[in-house]
Design an enzyme around this catalytic site. Sequence first.
Site, short mmCIF file in Angstrom:
data_model
loop_
_atom_site.label_atom_id
_atom_site.label_comp_id
_atom_site.label_asym_id
_atom_site.label_seq_id
_atom_site.Cartn_x
_atom_site.Cartn_y
_atom_site.Cartn_z
N ASP A 15 3.84 -13.01 -26.99
CA ASP A 15 3.23 -12.17 -26.10
C ASP A 15 4.22 -11.52 -24.59
O ASP A 15 3.85 -10.68 -24.75
CB ASP A 15 1.41 -13.25 -26.01
CG ASP A 15 1.19 -13.56 -27.35
OD1 ASP A 15 1.46 -12.42 -28.22
OD2 ASP A 15 -0.08 -14.37 -26.45
N TYR A 45 -6.60 -12.92 -29.08
CA TYR A 45 -6.74 -13.42 -27.40
C TYR A 45 -6.68 -12.37 -26.27
O TYR A 45 -6.54 -11.97 -26.37
CB TYR A 45 -5.46 -13.87 -27.72
CG TYR A 45 -5.92 -15.53 -28.34
CD1 TYR A 45 -6.86 -16.73 -27.77
CD2 TYR A 45 -5.46 -16.53 -29.55
CE1 TYR A 45 -7.22 -18.43 -28.15
CE2 TYR A 45 -5.83 -17.62 -29.76
CZ TYR A 45 -6.94 -18.14 -29.52
OH TYR A 45 -7.18 -19.70 -29.87
#
Lengths: 664, 664
Positions: free
Chosen positions: A308, A392
């Site tokens: 990420d 998320y």
Amino acid sequence: MSGLHPFDPITPGEIQLATKLLQAALPGVDLRYKRIDIQEPIKKDVVPYIEAERLGKPLPPKPARLLIALFHRLDTGAFCKALLNASTRAVVSLNEMPKDVQPPVDVDEMIEIEQLCLNHPAVQAEIAKMQLPSGMRVCNDPWIYGTDDQNESRRLFQCYMYIVATDHPQNNHYAHPCKFSPVFDGLTRQLVRIDYLPSTPDHSSVETQPWRPVPGIQYAHELLEEPLRNDLKPYIVQQPEGASFSVNGNEVSWQKWKFRVGFNTREGMVIHNLNYDGRSVFYRLSVSEMTVPYGDPRAPFHRKQAFDVGDVGFGITANELTLGCDCLGHIKYFDGFRADSKGTPIQLKNVICLHEQDNGLQHKHTNYRTGAATVVRNRQLVAQMICTVGNYEYIFAFIFDQAANVELEVRATGILSTVPFDNEKPGTTVPWGTNVGPGVMAPFHQHMFSFRIDPALDGNQNTIYYEDSVPMPEDENNPYKVGYTTEQTVFKTSSTAQTSVDRHRVFKIRNDNIINPITYHPIAYKLQTSPAQMMLASKNSFGLKRAVFATKPIWVTRYRDGELFAAGEFTNQSKQSHGVEEMVERKDPVENEDVVLWHTFGLTHNPRIEDFPVMPMEKVSVMLKPDGFFTKNPALDVPQSNQLFNKSTLHPEKACCAPGQVKL
Amino acid sequence: MSGLHPFDPITPGEIQLATKLLQAALPGVDLRYKRIDIQEPIKKDVVPYIEAERLGKPLPPKPARLLIALFHRLDTGAFCKALLNASTRAVVSLNEMPKDVQPPVDVDEMIEIEQLCLNHPAVQAEIAKMQLPSGMRVCNDPWIYGTDDQNESRRLFQCYMYIVATDHPQNNHYAHPCKFSPVFDGLTRQLVRIDYLPSTPDHSSVETQPWRPVPGIQYAHELLEEPLRNDLKPYIVQQPEGASFSVNGNEVSWQKWKFRVGFNTREGMVIHNLNYDGRSVFYRLSVSEMTVPYGDPRAPFHRKQAFDVGDVGFGITANELTLGCDCLGHIKYFDGFRADSKGTPIQLKNVICLHEQDNGLQHKHTNYRTGAATVVRNRQLVAQMICTVGNYEYIFAFIFDQAANVELEVRATGILSTVPFDNEKPGTTVPWGTNVGPGVMAPFHQHMFSFRIDPALDGNQNTIYYEDSVPMPEDENNPYKVGYTTEQTVFKTSSTAQTSVDRHRVFKIRNDNIINPITYHPIAYKLQTSPAQMMLASKNSFGLKRAVFATKPIWVTRYRDGELFAAGEFTNQSKQSHGVEEMVERKDPVENEDVVLWHTFGLTHNPRIEDFPVMPMEKVSVMLKPDGFFTKNPALDVPQSNQLFNKSTLHPEKACCAPGQVKL
């Protein structure tokens, strides 16, 4: 530009300067920008500057302000990296990268791929096969493509498809995953293939069938069947005299702490040049990398492994925060900037928030003989960033307190990444995931973080060691067999270590050149680790080879400019990492050197059904605490907690409220 | 008395009834009471009652209200234990305990020993030898006597002596430990001997010498040399509509939670009959025991091992809390009662506080396509108790949230127990302690807690198991070598287990009789343990033999009435424990039975100099979380966080405050 501090985030003017310099360097070539950002200044150039600041001395010349630009040449398709000197307005270097190195995704690209996928005739044909009820449509989450082929050099995206059951802006499409996944080439914009997803406990898949309707699982309040709770009373934080912090540009001062809030598109929030009471403590703190490997063994789910930070960037996914939602009390926001794919500066408003919070008691003691109590509350300063990475959310907070502790708190929330699963027959389960609704399963996965700690305890020459608590031998020095001591192991050369709960292993950073006048040991801070299971993927898997940082909890390296990222500079579709494991391999001397401590921690997340459709936050925290850095509790001078200051109220049921005497 | 709930704490009337019943049973015998308290009701008698309450059905008769009394007969010196039935006003049993079983200390006794010591001519003679400067005097902390002799049956106290450098009510005498320690017989009131304390790295000691003056280390604000911080601004929690909880007697209702706040002199705060949304969750939660073994190998410091629950009691050491000091916001206080040594009821005012707090975000998700965000804050309910056990403070909080989580948070603060140490020569240190000032050293020690969890997940027939996350074999079912699954190990008979960070071991409680309709697994809660180093003392030491609960982190036993204490009923001067290890030894079947889970966790506390003169809190937390107990996130119905409700304010430096749009 000369007004900028060396640690200031990039400005719109600098973004524009970068595009101008590159256009001049590559005349007539169209460029597609992936990133334009500040490049961390050269440490040896910046340290004299920040030391002069700290000591209140005349400032030396500022170090050169460096920029980095990542872009594709649209003529050749080559991925290039340029280093620019904004101070001299010069291109320092401009290199074409090897063919199988992929730059991170850019925001425009993600949106383009999403649209490309939805509009593609082959995808539309698959959607048609589902024969969705009227009013339903399909959306997709384009995903980073976790490599599983040593020879792959195309820029690929895998799109996970979901049914949109209602047009509500908070519709939870993750409750309705489709059973096919188109793969696109991000440069040619061609459909590479459509993967059909397994939806039974075995690895098989079938071509797209008509959809068998199942109820949705929504989180939007308007879509809930049950009423909202109506018995939650307001809880208001008032700071009538304002905040205890002061902010000057990106410099923050609060309760003897002084630091600079940095921001870049990759790591998002960074803490620079952290001082306490005029003493240097840390040069730089950041979340260096993060990877989320999934444990579902069935193709193509093994390709779900996002980095990420390196593949996407916490800076570009940082939420623009809103007063009254994300923090409580008196809030200061910081903005950032990014470049879009054309090189245009885009403001990122309110991406970092700064506020104080009350964290209960910090210390208390009652002298039972006199009943006299000292009570000091634990006021904290929180610098927070919230990132939405597709499904998320991650909430990162650096939390500072009055006893000179710094905490990195990570909260994972948001929505589970789900897969289709034919679970209508009672008892149908898989051992690598949890049924979270009819037709939908959430596979096991891990969130592995790398916290990069660049210490500067009273200077940059520091030493890292670990200390275990061990029983004394049962000899004449330990006649009652209760004695225990500690064992120290110093990192002499760059290397790794395990955590150990059984030995109460504590990692410490010390400055061997400065001895505490009371303890007679070097001044030090300790890292309170978060011992965690390391990555479960096999050492023979691509997943693990790409994230070697996630195989060991502790890495100690010697500082080198440019070495900021635990899995290497370019993680997108990497076949192996070039990160902290290569830095360690050098076996640099690290004792009494400019040393960096990297802590890998994480969450093995085997979803609970309670994590769906939106997940109550899961919290992990690591702390840096003084350990012999001072000569006594540094919070002793915090004023006593009292009612005049706190203005608490008594629950009305009970009338009496005489101040209590504490008794033994 | 018939208005009392079976779980209500003891009342003054019940204390008086107990003394009356015992006077009648032992006519003419003078008694010295150690404890008069409620005895936990018989479970099989109380369950039908609380089940009827839960289901709103007509209530069956209340179970008998039982009391326990511990006392010394002053005629024979015998220590006796009586069980009384307050409902029938009858003595159920009255037994003389074996000669080497010691009851816990009583409050009056502690004060008496302290005075006895100070006034004793031999002690005064030692004090005189120190030739203290005028204005200085001596005080002492009477300590529980950690046995080191299998044949010792006297009731002993060891007094640790300190110089009182100033008459300020918050003088920190722990900065000036004396080098002698008188030992007294608590029954005969005789001086047994004076121990001379080692004050060098070796085990030797010398007779009392003139005191060599060293500066004090104070925490009282009036005694600090440095000025107080003046830049901390008020932070006020306002709840204009009051609290979200309601209280009826000791029953608390808050956000779908319902439970009873219990209190007894031994454990202090206890949580009874915890229900969520009408479903039974836990029968009883408590801190069952705690021990603090010291790691200094030198006599007599090996005898410093307190059992703060069994030897003293968190109920009798609980602070009487004050509005505006110990909690923030809108506070409800609960009182308790104890008996003094004469059997007179003593009110313990405000020993438990109840308040709400904001703990940041509970869940957030932004649909990046629409920018629509759901944000729910994490409102919590905190039931808190603060205990002063001599030098140390422990802050215990049960924290409930809206996602059906329960947390036990323990904060250790207060003052280190110090010893004298001749450290004027630079470099003089010991490997089992930290110099915290001139002439004073703080030895290493551990704080070992036992959290007793009596589950009742949809009934009392529950099963405990642990689940490890393990890689799948690298075979055809795992072609990409990234797959992982879980392994379950069920406790079939009462036994113990280790935690395992490497395997991400999670302990779970489930009800095998109720299957979750979505996951197809039994409904369950999980225990998020606090993996910790177990007790370091040798298995051949008294210290460890007395605290077998502190050798393993997990114990699973079958419920039996009266088995509440991890180190056994009587810990004071015990020679070995008779606790959870004996319950486990029975090898009772525990699968789908009325089962109890005991979690030992702790802090290996090698003092930092920053922990002196008063210690910034060290926090440990364990959590109980639903894991397949519900069919989705139970906090979905919590209203959205918004500015109208939260009334945050913007840091003035910056004027603009348009609501941000979240972008990818």
